[in-house]
Design a protein around this motif. Structure first.
Motif, PDB file in Angstrom:
ATOM      1  N   SER A 167       0.841  -1.188   0.000  1.00  0.00           N
ATOM      2  CA  SER A 167       0.000   0.000   0.000  1.00  0.00           C
ATOM      3  C   SER A 167       0.880   1.243   0.000  1.00  0.00           C
ATOM      4  CB  SER A 167      -0.904   0.013   1.234  1.00  0.00           C
ATOM      5  OG  SER A 167      -0.124   0.127   2.409  1.00  0.00           O
ATOM      6  N   TYR A 168       0.289   2.368  -0.367  1.00  0.00           N
ATOM      7  CA  TYR A 168       1.070   3.613  -0.393  1.00  0.00           C
ATOM      8  C   TYR A 168       1.635   3.923   0.986  1.00  0.00           C
ATOM      9  CZ  TYR A 168       2.288   8.526  -0.878  1.00  0.00           C
ATOM     10  OH  TYR A 168       2.958   9.723  -0.866  1.00  0.00           O
ATOM     11  N   SER A 169       0.820   3.714   2.014  1.00  0.00           N
ATOM     12  CA  SER A 169       1.284   4.049   3.369  1.00  0.00           C
ATOM     13  C   SER A 169       2.433   3.136   3.800  1.00  0.00           C
ATOM     14  CB  SER A 169       0.127   3.942   4.368  1.00  0.00           C
ATOM     15  OG  SER A 169      -0.437   2.638   4.349  1.00  0.00           O
ATOM     16  N   SER A 170       2.386   1.840   3.432  1.00  0.00           N
ATOM     17  CA  SER A 170       3.480   0.933   3.811  1.00  0.00           C
ATOM     18  C   SER A 170       4.758   1.280   3.066  1.00  0.00           C
ATOM     19  CB  SER A 170       3.086  -0.523   3.548  1.00  0.00           C
ATOM     20  OG  SER A 170       2.904  -0.774   2.169  1.00  0.00           O
ATOM     21  N   VAL A 173       6.218   4.180   4.895  1.00  0.00           N
ATOM     22  CA  VAL A 173       6.821   3.752   6.160  1.00  0.00           C
ATOM     23  C   VAL A 173       8.227   3.220   5.913  1.00  0.00           C
ATOM     24  CG1 VAL A 173       6.728   1.979   7.958  1.00  0.00           C
ATOM     25  CG2 VAL A 173       4.681   3.306   7.412  1.00  0.00           C
TER      26      VAL A 173
END
Length: 239
Positions: A167-170, A173
């Motif tokens: 995902s974009y958020s991962s 991170v």
């Protein structure tokens, strides 16, 4: 088993022949073999050589090669360039010491890296170029992140909006954990190999890239392969 080099970089050596075959006697028994230096996946922040043994053991069984997998330091505890330093030290140790220490005469040395390991594998090649050291016989990259520049857009990035793993958020991170906040330009080639200069690309060994059809990072792999092809380098990309 695990072998600890002089500067505390752990590697896991997977081979059909036990390590004692190479090093149990004062006179080391020498044998020719192909060596694969493996750098594992994990987004620079997770995984280790133990998690990857289902892969490295299968390689060793199918090919008879000696697989040396690097237990490189992980972010955020150890940020860039720690992981690259560990991978390079393992590479440097192999080309200088593996014959005398373990009795393995390299017929060929291949670098293989998946995901973040592919990024590190290209970094090892790049550092070897800058230091005037020998290049490996080839490099195999499996869905590697070629650019950590989150300020730019590419169509395949849209896939990250619905990807359960990448995902974009991962992705953010991983990038923010790996790259120190003090580094403002992530386009430097050791972080983002996509931006390697032509003269550096010219010195790379044969490159093989494997990507997934729905990989959010696939576009940059095509761009990297295309640049190599324009320079008439030995490159093949498989999707």
């Amino acid at each position: 088993g695990l072998f600890n080099s002089n500067n505390n970089v752990l590697v896991r050596i997977v081979s059909k022949l036990p390590l004692r075959h190479f090093a149990e006697k004062n006179e080391v028994v020498k044998e020719e073999n192909v060596i694969v230096l493996h750098l594992h996946a994990g987004g620079f922040i997770s995984m280790d050589t133990k998690n990857c043994q289902n892969l490295t053991r299968k390689w060793a069984l199918l090919t008879d090669y000696v697989i040396i997998s690097v237990e490189y330091r992980l972010a955020p505890g150890s940020q860039f360039p720690a992981a690259l330093d560990d991978g390079f030290q393992a590479y440097y140790w192999i080309i200088n010491n593996i014959e005398s220490q373990l009795g393995i005469i390299p017929k060929a040395l291949i670098i293989a890296g998946d995901s973040s390991g592919g990024n590190l594998g290209l970094g090892i090649c790049l550092r070897s170029i800058h230091l005037g050291l020998p290049q490996p016989a080839g490099v195999m990259l499996v869905y590697p992140p070629m650019s950590l520049d989150s300020s730019r857009f590419s169509p395949s990035f849209v896939l990250a909006l619905k990807d359960a793993v990448l995902s974009y958020s991962s992705l953010m991170v991983c990038k923010n954990a790996y790259v120190p906040s003090s580094i403002k330009d992530v386009k430097q080639s050791y972080i983002s190999p996509l931006y390697m200069r032509d003269w550096e690309l010219q010195r790379l060994p044969p490159v093989r890239i494997i990507i997934g059809g729905k990989d959010p990072l696939r576009d940059d792999c095509y761009r990297f392969a295309y640049r190599l092809a324009l320079l008439k380098k030995d490159v093949f990309l498989h999707e």
